[in-house]
Design an enzyme around this catalytic site. Structure first.
Site, PDB file in Angstrom:
ATOM      1  CG  HIS A 169      -1.918  -0.979   1.411  1.00 38.62           C
ATOM      2  ND1 HIS A 169      -2.059  -1.736   2.546  1.00 38.62           N
ATOM      3  CD2 HIS A 169      -2.904  -1.391   0.577  1.00 38.62           C
ATOM      4  CE1 HIS A 169      -3.071  -2.565   2.409  1.00 38.62           C
ATOM      5  NE2 HIS A 169      -3.610  -2.378   1.221  1.00 38.62           N
ATOM      6  CE  LYS A 212     -12.973  -6.918   4.858  1.00 37.78           C
ATOM      7  NZ  LYS A 212     -12.408  -6.289   3.664  1.00 37.78           N
ATOM      8  NE  ARG A 226      -3.112  -7.048  -4.415  1.00 39.45           N
ATOM      9  CZ  ARG A 226      -3.927  -7.168  -3.395  1.00 39.45           C
ATOM     10  NH1 ARG A 226      -3.458  -7.543  -2.231  1.00 39.45           N
ATOM     11  NH2 ARG A 226      -5.208  -6.937  -3.517  1.00 39.45           N
ATOM     12  CB  SER A 260      -4.479  -6.391   4.826  1.00 42.10           C
ATOM     13  OG  SER A 260      -4.083  -5.152   4.305  1.00 42.10           O
TER      14      SER A 260
END
Ligand code: ADP
Length: 169
Positions: free
Chosen positions: A27, A51, A100, A137
């Site tokens: 990030h 979440k 990515r 993460s």
């Protein structure tokens, strides 16, 4: 393009949105590169009440503030609901995202096209730094949870906080 009043400058303000639970060096690489390209970068931390996260929004904002303090043109905010509404409210014309792998592409393209359709907000993709292309993460949390070494993959303040938080659980 509409003319601005004399003496005004158009600010090129972009947003890097995400959950950042926690922020990784992947990030940070994108945020830093965006800060080099644009006048202002807003890092927008998603408030997602449905979440379960390891760190609270306040904690995520605090950590991001610490690790982006070296950039004079990066600001950390929080948002919920539609990203395009946050963009409209803050004079942001583009979203900057890191890509990515091909697996990121399909979903990101859909979202980018929807955001453009809704509010003419552009999305700009940066290819991830190959040093961090495998990082997410959730992988960091899994590895740290089982005692793996995540140094060099997340900033130091995250290592300390991960250790403390996981010791509690
Ligand atoms: P989300 O909860 O939306 O998946 P994340 O906080 O995991 O958000 O990531 C936010 C954004 O940061 C992603 O959409 C992606 O653009 C970028 N990103 C995440 N991990 C990396 C990485 N390792 N390298 C480059 N960009 C990344």
């Amino acid at each position: 393009m509409t003319d601005l009043p004399k003496g005004w400058n158009r600010v090129r303000r972009v947003v890097c949105p995400g959950s950042f639970d926690p922020v990784t060096n992947g990030h940070l690489d994108i945020i830093g590169r965006a800060a080099g390209l644009y006048d202002e970068v807003i890092v927008a931390v998603l408030i997602n009440k449905t979440k379960q996260t390891l760190f609270t929004v306040d904690e995520r904002v605090e950590i991001l503030g610490e690790v982006t303090a070296r950039y004079g043109n990066v600001r950390v905010e929080r948002f919920h609901g539609l990203l395009v509404e946050f963009c409209e409210a803050n004079g942001i014309s583009a979203v900057v995202k890191g890509l990515r792998a091909v697996s990121d592409f399909e979903y990101e393209m859909q979202m980018a096209q929807m955001n453009y359709r809704m509010a003419k907000v552009e999305t700009l993709f940066m290819t991830t730094n190959p040093l961090y292309s495998f990082l997410s993460s959730s992988l960091i949390k899994d590895v740290a949870r089982y005692g793996g070494d995540v140094s060099g993959l997340v900033p130091d303040p995250v290592i300390e906080r991960l250790r403390a938080r996981l010791a509690q659980s």
